[in-house]
Design a protein around this motif. Structure first.
Motif, mmCIF file in Angstrom:
data_model
loop_
_atom_site.group_PDB
_atom_site.id
_atom_site.type_symbol
_atom_site.label_atom_id
_atom_site.label_comp_id
_atom_site.label_asym_id
_atom_site.label_seq_id
_atom_site.Cartn_x
_atom_site.Cartn_y
_atom_site.Cartn_z
ATOM 1 N N GLN A 22 0.839 -1.197 0.000
ATOM 2 C CA GLN A 22 0.000 0.000 0.000
ATOM 3 C C GLN A 22 0.872 1.245 0.000
ATOM 4 O OE1 GLN A 22 -1.592 -0.826 4.229
ATOM 5 N NE2 GLN A 22 -1.592 1.408 4.151
ATOM 6 N N ASP A 23 0.412 2.274 -0.678
ATOM 7 C CA ASP A 23 0.992 3.598 -0.565
ATOM 8 C C ASP A 23 -0.166 4.589 -0.578
ATOM 9 O OD1 ASP A 23 0.263 4.027 -3.257
ATOM 10 O OD2 ASP A 23 2.252 3.539 -4.020
ATOM 11 N N GLU A 24 0.108 5.860 -0.709
ATOM 12 C CA GLU A 24 -0.970 6.850 -0.636
ATOM 13 C C GLU A 24 -1.856 6.868 -1.875
ATOM 14 O OE1 GLU A 24 0.474 10.987 -0.886
ATOM 15 O OE2 GLU A 24 2.466 10.104 -1.224
ATOM 16 N N HIS A 25 -1.463 6.095 -2.917
ATOM 17 C CA HIS A 25 -2.194 6.119 -4.181
ATOM 18 C C HIS A 25 -2.974 4.840 -4.464
ATOM 19 C CE1 HIS A 25 0.170 9.700 -4.930
ATOM 20 N NE2 HIS A 25 1.275 9.003 -4.788
ATOM 21 N N VAL A 27 -3.485 0.266 -3.526
ATOM 22 C CA VAL A 27 -3.323 -0.889 -2.633
ATOM 23 C C VAL A 27 -3.318 -2.147 -3.489
ATOM 24 C CG1 VAL A 27 -4.258 -2.144 -0.642
ATOM 25 C CG2 VAL A 27 -4.623 0.322 -0.841
ATOM 26 N N PHE A 57 -9.609 2.139 3.859
ATOM 27 C CA PHE A 57 -9.171 3.191 2.946
ATOM 28 C C PHE A 57 -10.398 3.933 2.400
ATOM 29 C CE2 PHE A 57 -6.301 -0.518 2.488
ATOM 30 C CZ PHE A 57 -5.124 0.040 2.989
ATOM 31 N N CYS A 60 -11.711 4.559 -1.491
ATOM 32 C CA CYS A 60 -11.058 3.661 -2.451
ATOM 33 C C CYS A 60 -12.090 3.080 -3.422
ATOM 34 C CB CYS A 60 -10.300 2.551 -1.736
ATOM 35 S SG CYS A 60 -11.339 1.274 -0.972
ATOM 36 N N ARG A 78 -6.917 4.456 -4.561
ATOM 37 C CA ARG A 78 -7.301 5.139 -3.327
ATOM 38 C C ARG A 78 -7.983 6.476 -3.578
ATOM 39 N NH1 ARG A 78 -3.143 4.646 1.598
ATOM 40 N NH2 ARG A 78 -4.963 5.686 2.509
ATOM 41 N N ASN A 79 -8.052 6.902 -4.841
ATOM 42 C CA ASN A 79 -8.820 8.105 -5.174
ATOM 43 C C ASN A 79 -9.249 8.043 -6.636
ATOM 44 O OD1 ASN A 79 -6.721 9.461 -6.872
ATOM 45 N ND2 ASN A 79 -5.598 9.507 -4.921
ATOM 46 N N HIS A 217 2.952 2.146 -12.243
ATOM 47 C CA HIS A 217 2.431 2.980 -11.159
ATOM 48 C C HIS A 217 2.060 4.350 -11.746
ATOM 49 C CE1 HIS A 217 2.060 5.228 -7.448
ATOM 50 N NE2 HIS A 217 2.199 4.113 -6.744
ATOM 51 N N SER A 220 4.445 7.328 -9.841
ATOM 52 C CA SER A 220 5.910 7.215 -9.908
ATOM 53 C C SER A 220 6.409 6.786 -11.287
ATOM 54 C CB SER A 220 6.395 6.207 -8.858
ATOM 55 O OG SER A 220 6.008 4.883 -9.207
#
Length: 234
Positions: A22-25, A27, A57, A60, A78-79, A217, A220
């Motif tokens: 998971q990261d802020e963007h 899962v 989350f 999500c 996540r958004n 991703h 990134s």
């Protein structure tokens, strides 16, 4: 057109959704077999991957789904912006998905391609059908990993083939119906002929697992190559 009524009630799933990354963007999860990807209209089918994850989350959304009986890798946005970016990758077919499966019988060829259009037919719901006239293009690659025999409780031997399946398109039930078309349905498939004979032993789960998921991703730009071993062998 006749109205489609879904009478399916999912039995309780006590297995957890495993969070692999998971990261802020986004899962990455491992979905258990026997869990809906998205909650159904029937309130008895509220439990699902999305229902569970939105508690952890908030906001999500699902980018793609796995069938109820299929286990394995899913990527969750996540958004909304990440959802749109990932959905674009799926629609442009730049995402690679590899599934591990056990097929009934022994396949003759070591690898091959199944190219057969798939259509929805309200009269057959929930089944899909092969239809070159009304169906949407569907293509799947397969590669044999192992041919072996599984001994049943009555002592008889069940021939099985372990394969890796790579769908080039994303139609509903694509891998299940394409394997049936091969003459070797996925073991444990209740819709397309993969159940073993009654009285031999308990029918297993659907032997289909999303074992690899390759995508970029969306923030990134990193190439993500996720893998998750099949619970019934690689």
């Amino acid at each position: 057109m006749s109205k489609i009524i879904d009478t399916f009630i999912a039995p309780p799933c006590h297995d957890k959704v495993e969070i692999l990354y998971q990261d802020e963007h986004l899962v990455l999860i491992n979905k258990p077999t026997g869990l809906l990807s998205l909650s159904g209209k029937n309130p008895q089918n509220i439990d699902s991957v999305h229902h569970r994850l939105v508690q952890i989350f908030p906001g999500c959304t699902l980018v793609h789904r796995l069938d109820f009986g299929t286990s394995g890798l899913m990527v969750i946005a996540r958004n909304k912006a990440i959802n749109a970016a990932l959905c674009q990758q799926f629609s442009q077919r730049t995402v690679t998905k590899v599934y591990s499966a056990l097929l009934c019988g022994h396949l003759h060829d070591n690898e091959g391609v199944i190219d057969a259009a798939i259509a929805k037919d309200p009269a057959l719901f929930p089944l899909m059908s092969i239809c070159e006239i009304h169906g949407k293009p569907a293509r799947s690659d397969y590669r044999v990993v192992e041919r072996f025999y599984h001994e049943l409780e009555n002592g008889s031997l069940l021939p099985l083939t372990r394969v890796h399946l790579t769908p080039q398109t994303g139609r509903t039930h694509q891998l299940r119906i394409h394997c049936q078309l091969l003459g070797h349905p996925i073991l444990g498939c209740d819709l397309y002929g993969g159940l073993i004979s009654p009285g031999t032993e308990h029918t297993p789960r659907l032997m289909l697992h999303a074992s690899e998921l390759h995508f970029t991703h969306p923030v990134s730009g990193e190439s993500i190559k996720a893998s998750n071993a099949s619970p019934f062998g690689t």
